[in-house]
Design an enzyme around this catalytic site. Structure first.
Site, short mmCIF file in Angstrom:
data_model
loop_
_atom_site.label_atom_id
_atom_site.label_comp_id
_atom_site.label_asym_id
_atom_site.label_seq_id
_atom_site.Cartn_x
_atom_site.Cartn_y
_atom_site.Cartn_z
N HIS A 41 4.76 -1.78 7.73
CA HIS A 41 4.22 -2.20 6.44
C HIS A 41 4.24 -1.05 5.43
O HIS A 41 3.41 -1.02 4.50
CB HIS A 41 2.79 -2.75 6.58
CG HIS A 41 2.66 -3.83 7.61
ND1 HIS A 41 2.99 -5.14 7.37
CD2 HIS A 41 2.25 -3.78 8.92
CE1 HIS A 41 2.79 -5.86 8.46
NE2 HIS A 41 2.35 -5.05 9.42
N SER B 34 18.91 12.71 -14.95
CA SER B 34 18.44 11.82 -16.00
C SER B 34 19.06 12.21 -17.34
O SER B 34 19.36 13.38 -17.59
CB SER B 34 16.91 11.91 -16.10
OG SER B 34 16.45 11.29 -17.28
N LYS C 129 14.77 15.61 -13.22
CA LYS C 129 14.99 14.52 -12.27
C LYS C 129 16.34 14.62 -11.57
O LYS C 129 17.33 15.06 -12.15
CB LYS C 129 14.90 13.17 -12.98
CG LYS C 129 13.50 12.79 -13.43
CD LYS C 129 13.49 11.37 -13.94
CE LYS C 129 13.78 10.39 -12.83
NZ LYS C 129 13.87 9.00 -13.32
N GLU D 132 20.53 3.99 -4.14
CA GLU D 132 20.06 2.77 -4.80
C GLU D 132 21.14 1.70 -4.82
O GLU D 132 20.87 0.50 -4.59
CB GLU D 132 19.61 3.10 -6.22
CG GLU D 132 18.35 3.94 -6.27
CD GLU D 132 18.02 4.44 -7.68
OE1 GLU D 132 16.89 4.89 -7.88
OE2 GLU D 132 18.90 4.36 -8.56
#
Length: 436
Positions: free
Chosen positions: A137, A259, A265, A272
């Site tokens: 979970h 970024s 970043k 992804e």
């Protein structure tokens, strides 16, 4: 709308292979002469040279790659080129070409899957003693070794290899060529000869089924969808693990990006996309099921819709496997950060409950005792090992030492180091063995 050349032109290697086998068979059966066979084969060599070097003169009227090849063949060698299509139809020709393509790409997928599985095994072996919190979970549950976690993906990939092996062997075992449009042909052909040259196990026994069958496309799409689903889970974990909140891994720059406005970043773009590719191919599988659903026998133009989802799935899977392998091989795991996350002694609660069970306490009662201990520790804001409780005697406190949490899981397939090393050997052995 009727043309398919813009996407089916990539079938030209399979189309030429089928045409060469067909020409040899026609001569062997006495349908054409040996000199005509030789001229057809010479012309097909010329066509192949043009297709390979990019000089093939496609024309606006070329409906598909099959018609384009036949047109160019006749232009190069004259009227004898028109004899190549004797005793075959585009229906059985297309089915054969797509079968050959699926077989080739399923075998290529097997090799790429084996490459990724081998990389995962190598990385697991280098991290055989690295701690990692295991999750259920998405909550910390029980600690494991990183190697144990990575090997889970190896076994998924080995199952994927078996699925593609089925596609490359059983699913495309029957030769469609020679079925004609749907009822057979009017010439004394030798389909077994063609099957042997092209590597088919046998000829399709029913001409109607031969031209209307696209099960092999469904099987490839299904295998690809399952494999990409496995890769999506790996991608999802790499996204989480590379975040500041987890900090377990640093992904290679080649598979990340910065970024546009935030210089601090480093975005896990490839991971992804790996996460997102599975639904694309799952959708293609569902879509092609929709194409075939309730489709009357035999060939219908609807079946032209098999190629775009198939080709897209092939390309998507190739890219995803390459990306996953690149990220895994270049990943830098922060062993200290993972160890800190795995050091929370609350995740040893199950071990303490098991201790009480071994002392004769029913599991549900033991579970309740330990749950109460955990609540007390959380409310007090202290580690479980610092809690003053009659239920935490010396033996129980020894269980709160991190190493015992992992090494106690010595059951077959467990995360104890000895078992993980056994599993590494088993994984290498399974990978080295041919799929069955």
């Amino acid at each position: 709308m009727n043309t398919s050349l813009q996407f089916d032109r990539r079938l030209w290697p399979q189309d030429l292979a089928g045409s060469r086998a067909h020409a040899r068979m026609l001569a062997a059966a006495g349908v054409i002469g040996a000199d005509e066979r030789d001229e057809l084969l010479r012309g097909l060599d010329l066509v192949e040279a043009e297709l390979r070097d990019g000089t093939f003169p496609f024309q606006p009227d070329d409906e598909d790659i099959h018609m384009a090849v036949e047109r160019r063949l006749t232009e190069l060698i004259g009227p004898v080129g028109g004899k190549l299509h004797t005793a075959r139809s585009r229906n059985d020709q297309v089915a054969t070409d797509v079968s050959l393509f699926v077989r080739d790409e399923a075998q290529a997928a097997i090799e790429r899957i084996e490459g990724l599985a081998g990389s995962l095994i190598d990385v697991a072996e280098r991290n055989v003693d690295a701690y990692l919190p295991g999750y259920t979970h998405l909550q910390r549950a029980q600690p494991v070794y990183l190697a144990h976690h990575l090997l889970a993906y190896v076994w998924m990939l080995l199952r994927d290899r078996e699925r593609f092996h089925f596609v490359a062997t059983r699913s495309v075992a029957q030769l469609p060529l020679g079925a004609g449009a749907l009822a057979g042909v009017n010439f004394p052909t030798d389909r077994a000869m063609v099957a042997a040259e092209l590597g088919f196990e046998r000829v399709a026994p029913n001409s109607i089924d031969a031209v209307s069958n696209r099960d092999f496309v469904l099987d490839y799409l299904g295998a690809a969808a399952t494999c990409l689903t496995h890769l999506s889970r790996l991608g999802a974990e790499l996204v989480l693990w590379s975040s500041s909140e987890f900090g377990f891994v640093r992904l290679p720059d080649a598979w990340s990006s910065g970024s546009s406005i935030m210089p601090q970043k480093k975005n896990p773009d490839a991971a992804e996309l790996l996460r997102a590719k599975a639904p694309r191919v799952v959708g293609s599988l569902a879509g092609f099921y929709g194409v075939l659903h309730a489709l009357p026998l035999t060939y219908n133009k609807d079946m032209q819709e098999d190629k775009e989802p198939l080709f897209d799935a092939v390309d998507t899977l190739e890219l995803a496997l390459a990306a996953a392998r690149g990220m895994i091989e270049g990943a830098q795991f922060d062993r200290e950060r993972m160890a800190q996350a795995a050091a929370d002694d609350l995740i040893a609660a199950t071990d303490i409950a098991d201790l009480y069970v071994r002392r004769g306490v029913p599991f549900r009662e033991a579970h309740g005792i330990v749950a109460g201990l955990v609540r007390e520790a959380v409310e007090a804001g202290i580690p479980l090992r610092e809690l003053d409780s009659e239920h935490l005697d010396e033996e129980a406190r020894e269980l709160l030492e991190r190493s015992s949490w992992l090494e106690s899981k010595a059951s077959e397939g467990g995360t104890a180091s000895g078992r993980v090393r056994e599993q590494l050997d088993a994984a290498r052995e399974a990978l080295a063995a041919p799929p069955s």
